[in-house]
Enzyme design. Structure first.
Site, short mmCIF file in Angstrom:
data_model
loop_
_atom_site.label_atom_id
_atom_site.label_comp_id
_atom_site.label_asym_id
_atom_site.label_seq_id
_atom_site.Cartn_x
_atom_site.Cartn_y
_atom_site.Cartn_z
CB SER A 33 9.61 3.53 16.27
OG SER A 33 9.18 3.23 14.59
CG LEU A 34 12.10 5.86 22.45
CD1 LEU A 34 12.91 4.48 22.54
CD2 LEU A 34 12.06 6.46 23.28
CG HIS A 35 6.67 3.75 19.79
ND1 HIS A 35 6.02 4.62 19.26
CD2 HIS A 35 6.63 2.84 18.82
CE1 HIS A 35 5.99 4.82 18.02
NE2 HIS A 35 6.10 3.13 17.47
CB CYS A 90 7.16 -5.77 9.74
SG CYS A 90 8.17 -5.11 10.35
CB CYS A 138 3.02 6.91 4.03
SG CYS A 138 4.19 5.82 5.51
CG ASN A 167 -3.54 5.71 13.77
OD1 ASN A 167 -5.22 6.49 14.19
ND2 ASN A 167 -2.46 6.20 13.39
N GLY A 194 7.21 -2.87 6.40
CA GLY A 194 8.04 -3.67 6.18
C GLY A 194 9.38 -2.43 7.59
CD GLU A 195 13.19 -1.53 10.67
OE1 GLU A 195 12.34 -0.71 11.19
OE2 GLU A 195 14.16 -0.77 10.54
CB CYS A 244 5.61 -3.57 17.21
SG CYS A 244 7.69 -2.85 16.71
CD GLU A 296 -2.93 -1.17 2.71
OE1 GLU A 296 -3.72 -2.19 2.56
OE2 GLU A 296 -2.56 -0.89 3.30
CB SER A 307 10.45 5.32 9.97
OG SER A 307 9.77 5.15 11.23
#
Ligand code: SAH
Length: 345
Positions: free
Chosen positions: A216-218, A111, A104, A292, A161-162, A115, A91, A193
């Site tokens: 992406s720490l989170h 992936c 994007c 989300n 994906g990473e 996560c 996508e 990212s």
């Protein structure tokens, strides 16, 4: 032969095989990446007639087929499902803003990072994308915007994906897109990212290509990050921070830390304080975004009070931060929602 499947060297090799002067490869490359043409009618007049005829007869300008599209009610966000040659699908999200237009882009199908809150993670890993497949998404976004008289100004590798686990293909694609002989995309307007793949970050620091980096720490404690983002067991916070100190020292660039706010989980004062403790001496910018919802994760976006308390801690510590606008949620095109969610799937 699909011209968008070639890198510059391959285009030169094709022309050499045809007995065409190398200078024409530069002309065609520039045309391919600056004009993102749909057909051969706009080939530059400076090309010999026989070459124009041969290109039109023996090559294509194909991109993956768009097999489904969704557009948000305000028309500003669009999600296209592209079908790759082997039937896999990715996508691409195209976002129009007032002064800039962004896309994007995905770097893998699925992936492996797993996560918990991410829809792509929930589907597992399928395969890496090739450089040409990554490039094709950007060309697709550019063609789409051009059709509306606009043009792509930024893009983020924040789709499926990473990117740092598909390092070679990703960097090849970016080099091709930034090549000044062609599209010449502005390097700092590309944001890669990552979940925090330490060897990839260190390698990126040494690249001549100066793209922007987001992590992406989170969460800012190993105990919580281990459960939400299993990659943390491989590259724990101290190691990640060390890599980011090195990265920022070498590149002299601020790193963006992404933080998805999850009510009662990481949208807490303790987590904000842990963030400050780890990153006070690293040039960062914290980008907050509400979670989300995704099918397999029960977490919810944070309450306004929790967000306020979180931000207060960052402000007090003088850490720059912004709250990211949520785009695309109604069409399942928002962060972490990219997966097969089109009606026909
Ligand atoms: N693998 C890379 C790039 C893809 S994800 C990475 O993780 O950084 C792009 C961003 O969307 C990441 O910051 C990711 O953590 C975030 N994201 C994932 N799931 C989300 C969700 N459900 N809500 C909001 N953001 C999410």
């Amino acid at each position: 032969m699909n011209l968008y499947a070639l890198d510059f060297a391959a285009l030169e090799a094709l022309f050499a095989a045809w007995g065409v002067a190398p200078i024409h490869a530069q002309t065609v490359w520039k045309w391919l990446y600056r004009q993102t043409p749909l057909d051969f009618t706009s080939l530059p007049d400076t090309l010999p007639r026989h070459l124009q005829v041969r290109l039109a007869a023996e090559t294509t300008l194909s991109l993956p087929d768009v097999v489904a599209s969704q557009v948000s009610a305000d028309g500003m966000t669009r999600k296209d499902l592209l079908q790759l040659a082997d039937g896999q699908r990715v996508e691409v999200v195209i976002m129009r803003y007032r002064h800039r237009h962004s896309a994007c882009i995905s770097t893998q199908v699925g992936c492996a990072c797993d996560c918990r809150f991410c829809a792509t993670g929930q589907m597992g890993f399928v395969r890496h994308l090739t450089a040409a497949e990554i490039v094709a998404q950007v060309i697709h976004a550019q063609r789409t915007l051009r059709a509306g008289g606009q043009s792509l100004t930024n893009f983020v590798l924040m789709g499926m994906g990473e990117p740092l686990l598909n390092y070679e293909h990703t960097l090849d694609a970016l080099r091709r897109l930034c090549d000044p002989r062609g599209m010449g995309f502005v390097e700092r307007r590309i944001t890669l990212s990552t979940v925090g793949i330490v060897p990839g970050i260190l390698r990126l620091a040494e690249e001549p290509l100066r793209i922007s980096l987001a992590v992406s720490l989170h969460t800012a404690t190993d105990a919580l990050r281990d459960t939400l983002m299993p990659i943390n067991r491989r590259y724990p916070l101290d190691e990640l921070c060390r890599a980011l100190r090195t990265y920022t020292a070498i590149t002299q660039r601020r790193v963006m830390l992404e933080w998805v706010l999850i009510d009662g989980v990481n949208a807490t004062r303790e987590q904000a304080e842990a963030l400050v403790a780890h990153f006070a001496d690293i040039p960062v910018h914290v980008n907050l975004i509400q979670l989300n919802p995704t099918p397999e994760y029960a977490g919810q976006p944070a309450s306004p009070e929790a967000v306020e308390a979180f931000i207060a801690v960052l402000e007090h510590a003088g850490i720059p931060h912004t709250m990211r606008q949520r785009r695309g949620a109604p069409i399942a095109a928002a962060c972490g929602q990219l997966r097969r969610r089109f009606p026909e799937n």
